[in-house]
Motif scaffolding. Structure first.
Motif, PDB file in Angstrom:
ATOM      1  N   ILE A 123      42.131  33.030  41.416  1.00 33.88           N
ATOM      2  CA  ILE A 123      43.919  32.634  42.260  1.00 33.88           C
ATOM      3  C   ILE A 123      44.030  31.317  42.155  1.00 33.88           C
ATOM      4  O   ILE A 123      45.305  30.851  41.937  1.00 33.88           O
ATOM      5  CB  ILE A 123      43.580  33.940  42.864  1.00 33.88           C
ATOM      6  CG1 ILE A 123      43.612  35.248  42.256  1.00 33.88           C
ATOM      7  CG2 ILE A 123      45.156  33.740  43.635  1.00 33.88           C
ATOM      8  CD1 ILE A 123      44.198  36.171  41.947  1.00 33.88           C
ATOM      9  N   VAL A 155      52.443  32.565  44.107  1.00 29.28           N
ATOM     10  CA  VAL A 155      50.997  34.154  43.726  1.00 29.28           C
ATOM     11  C   VAL A 155      50.548  34.592  44.576  1.00 29.28           C
ATOM     12  O   VAL A 155      50.458  34.436  45.891  1.00 29.28           O
ATOM     13  CB  VAL A 155      50.064  33.212  43.850  1.00 29.28           C
ATOM     14  CG1 VAL A 155      48.469  33.498  42.438  1.00 29.28           C
ATOM     15  CG2 VAL A 155      50.191  31.935  42.114  1.00 29.28           C
ATOM     16  N   PHE A 214      47.188  37.780  45.902  1.00 35.02           N
ATOM     17  CA  PHE A 214      46.138  37.144  46.075  1.00 35.02           C
ATOM     18  C   PHE A 214      45.556  39.008  45.273  1.00 35.02           C
ATOM     19  O   PHE A 214      46.112  39.352  45.632  1.00 35.02           O
ATOM     20  CB  PHE A 214      46.445  36.857  47.594  1.00 35.02           C
ATOM     21  CG  PHE A 214      45.857  35.902  47.989  1.00 35.02           C
ATOM     22  CD1 PHE A 214      46.479  34.702  47.997  1.00 35.02           C
ATOM     23  CD2 PHE A 214      46.836  35.933  49.669  1.00 35.02           C
ATOM     24  CE1 PHE A 214      46.630  33.297  47.640  1.00 35.02           C
ATOM     25  CE2 PHE A 214      46.908  34.325  50.368  1.00 35.02           C
ATOM     26  CZ  PHE A 214      47.147  33.278  48.737  1.00 35.02           C
TER      27      PHE A 214
END
Lengths: 116, 140
Positions: free
Chosen positions: B39, B138, B140
């Motif tokens: 990530i 983004v 997690f």
């Protein structure tokens, strides 16, 4: 293939983080365009480049790459090596040109990196 | 959704030496927070491309990272020429970067496409002669 073996095949000199010579590289990406490098998928890739500025190290850092090999006898500045040392990236440099260095590694079994 | 922290970095136009430091700091921060490596990598690719775009194309700007418990939101905003045709700029291989940017390893026309690919959400807005703003999320 271990970095130590790659060093031997390319008759390369280690500029920093020699302790990573045991690291196992699974593929190679050879490029001078950093955005192309940034679309790499695997972190077990090593980067062959003729771009010896600090952004080659930054790019490797972002991708968690553990090794950069500078080709064509281009030795980077100390500041570039210093950043690589700090980020835990092993830096090698070889007298071979990009094409020849790639050819040597490919012939010895290393393959190109996948893109995502 | 709770915002845990927010951090802002100024990015200077034309500074190829310090370009990337904001992304590097954000990477370190995410590592300290224990976010998963794959990530972090996606966030870093997007953030670094955005940072280098500010260095190459603008008169300067900033990167702001807002971290929530389930996601990161990165805003990269600059002052500068703006983007005339965003659809064209999103095309892989299309670039308006000057020659010196190419010498530094950039300007291959992959920056914006790489950012979009690396994020879960990607928004871009630009006004000619004023600014470009990219917002990326983004999870997690």
């Amino acid at each position: 293939m271990k970095l130590g073996k790659i060093k031997e095949l390319l008759e390369a000199e280690v500029l920093c983080n020699e302790e990573l010579l045991d690291y196992e590289a699974v593929s190679v990406f050879a490029c001078d365009l950093m955005s192309d490098v940034l679309s790499l998928a695997k972190k077990e890739t090593i980067l062959l480049t003729g771009l010896t500025n600090i952004q080659a190290v930054r790019t490797a850092e972002m991708l968690d790459l553990r090794c950069i090999i500078f080709v064509r006898n281009k030795r980077p500045d100390e500041s570039v090596i210093e950043l690589a040392r700090e980020k835990g990236i092993c830096v090698l440099f070889t007298k071979y040109t990009m094409f020849t260095a790639c050819g040597i590694l490919y012939t010895n079994g290393l393959k190109g990196a996948d893109m995502f | 959704m709770q915002e845990l922290l927010s951090i802002k970095y100024d990015v200077e136009s034309g500074d190829f030496i310090r370009g990337g430091e904001a992304s590097s700091s954000i990477k370190k921060l995410l590592q300290q927070l224990g976010i998963k490596a794959d990530i972090i990598k996606r966030i870093c690719v997007a953030c670094y491309e955005a940072e280098m775009n500010i260095v190459i194309h603008s008169l300067g700007g900033y990167i702001e990272a807002k971290i929530f418990n389930n996601k990161i939101e990165i805003v990269a905003k600059d002052k500068g020429p703006g983007i005339e045709n965003i659809d064209l700029a999103m095309k892989e291989g299309y670039s308006t970067a000057p020659e010196y940017a190419r010498e530094m390893g950039f300007g291959g026309g992959m920056g914006l496409p790489n950012m979009k690919k690396s994020c879960d959400e990607f928004y871009i807005e630009s006004k000619i002669g004023e600014y470009t703003e990219v917002r990326m999320v983004v999870y997690f």
